[in-house]
Scaffold this active site. Structure first.
Site, PDB file in Angstrom:
ATOM      1  N   TYR A 143       0.823  -1.215   0.000  1.00 46.32           N
ATOM      2  CA  TYR A 143       0.000   0.000   0.000  1.00 46.32           C
ATOM      3  C   TYR A 143       0.858   1.266   0.000  1.00 46.32           C
ATOM      4  CZ  TYR A 143      -4.057  -2.943   1.170  1.00 46.32           C
ATOM      5  OH  TYR A 143      -5.060  -3.881   1.171  1.00 46.32           O
ATOM      6  N   ASP A 252     -10.922  -8.599   7.799  1.00 47.63           N
ATOM      7  CA  ASP A 252     -12.311  -8.472   7.362  1.00 47.63           C
ATOM      8  C   ASP A 252     -12.995  -9.837   7.355  1.00 47.63           C
ATOM      9  OD1 ASP A 252     -12.190  -5.778   7.106  1.00 47.63           O
ATOM     10  OD2 ASP A 252     -12.380  -5.700   4.939  1.00 47.63           O
TER      11      ASP A 252
END
Length: 356
Positions: A143, A252
């Site tokens: 990222y 998640d």
């Protein structure tokens, strides 16, 4: 009497509503456990773009750095979808993590007893109460690596770089080992060392750091297998440590095992006491202002703040116990089942305060 200064980043969508309830609970805990809290508000995300043109104003960074801890609601929404990537609300979130040096993200996946039926996983697979802590590296990896656009054989192409240095892996590994020591002394490091060179460095470094923690049982798992094992046998995990992108995905997944994304808190920590605490769900602009959002993830984020940044473990325990007690009888719409009393955002905050 301890006195704490908290910066509130209420953000967008349901952010202001859920933060207001968490503040109400924190004030009640302060009254009960004899400490004081002073609040300062700052802008982050879409509301900051509307007011200043950028998702992370310098004033926000300064206020956060001057506080003992930061409580965040949620950022983003369709309103800002036309912003360029470096000026979207989510860029403000990445920016504040970097500015505050928040390299460790703690994501607990916990099933409260009364909510067990909300999990999509069968009871016999969950077993007892589920309690997994995922430690995600937050400021490195793909990222934050170099990226760009190019052409290959005359066709548009794009590239992103995954890179980790030894010090980056060392510091996140130590956070995970320290947590494992305080829990069940069991740590799973997740990587893709059979394919990625960055993962091979990750694994070598974690193994070396493990020598400092001889009491902790360390095992390694490839990320694809870890994703499968989380739904096949989640009870085998206690603390999981992994990279930024793998942690993003696995946390998640683990949140859905717990039954409701509206129940799960998170902490983003630096090497010191300063931390940023937020629910893992989004800003849900479609239900904003309707008094139906679930504030419990934000309230439980306050519990994490009290535990990890403010050194008030008794207050943290009390909030978690109060939430569990309220869930025995009352639910917000997202977790409602027949036989319970349905309540709105504000009433849920009031009920937790009363249970405290």
């Amino acid at each position: 009497m301890a006195d704490y200064k908290i910066t509130l980043l209420k953000g967008d969508g349901i952010g202001p509503e859920i933060v207001n309830q968490a503040v109400k609970v924190l004030d009640k805990a302060a009254e009960k456990f004899d400490f004081t809290v002073e609040y300062d508000e700052a802008l982050l995300g879409g509301c900051a773009i509307d007011a200043t043109g950028v998702p992370l104003p310098d004033e926000t960074v300064a206020k956060c750095k001057a506080s003992d801890s930061v409580l965040l609601g949620a950022v983003g929404g369709p309103k800002w979808d036309n912003q360029p990537g470096n000026n979207r609300p989510e860029a403000g979130l990445l920016g504040i993590r970097g500015a505050l040096g928040l390299f460790a993200n703690l994501r607990p996946s916990v099933i409260f007893g009364p909510l067990k039926s909300a999990s999509p996983i069968k009871d016999e697979i969950i077993g007892g109460n589920l309690d997994i802590m995922i430690v995600r590296e937050l400021t490195g990896g793909i990222y934050f690596g170099k990226k760009g656009r190019t052409e290959v054989d005359g066709n548009p192409a794009a590239w992103d770089t995954e890179m980790y240095s030894v010090p980056e892996v060392e510091r996140i590994a130590r956070v995970a080992f320290d947590l494992a020591m305080k829990r069940n002394k069991k740590l799973t490091s997740v990587d893709k060392a059979n394919v990625l060179e960055s993962s091979r460095l990750w694994r070598e470094t974690v193994i070396r750091i493990s020598e400092e923690y001889p009491e902790v049982e360390l095992n390694h798992m490839y990320v694809d297998n870890a994703a499968m094992q989380l739904v096949r046998n989640p009870q085998q995990f206690d603390v999981i440590v992994t990279s930024n992108i793998f942690g993003d995905i696995l946390s998640d997944e683990a949140s859905m095992i717990a039954g409701s994304i509206g129940m799960l808190a998170s902490a983003s920590l630096s090497g010191g006491k300063l931390g940023l605490y937020e629910p893992i769900h989004g800003s849900a602009p479609d239900i904003a202002g309707q008094n139906i959002a679930n504030p419990l993830a934000t309230i439980l984020s306050v519990s994490m703040m009290l535990r990890y940044s403010l050194s008030q473990p008794q207050a943290a325990d009390a909030i978690e116990n109060a939430v569990a007690k309220v869930l025995e009888t009352h639910r917000t719409p997202d977790i409602y089942e027949d036989g319970f009393t349905k309540v709105g955002t504000e009433e849920m905050g009031d009920l937790v305060c009363a249970a405290l």
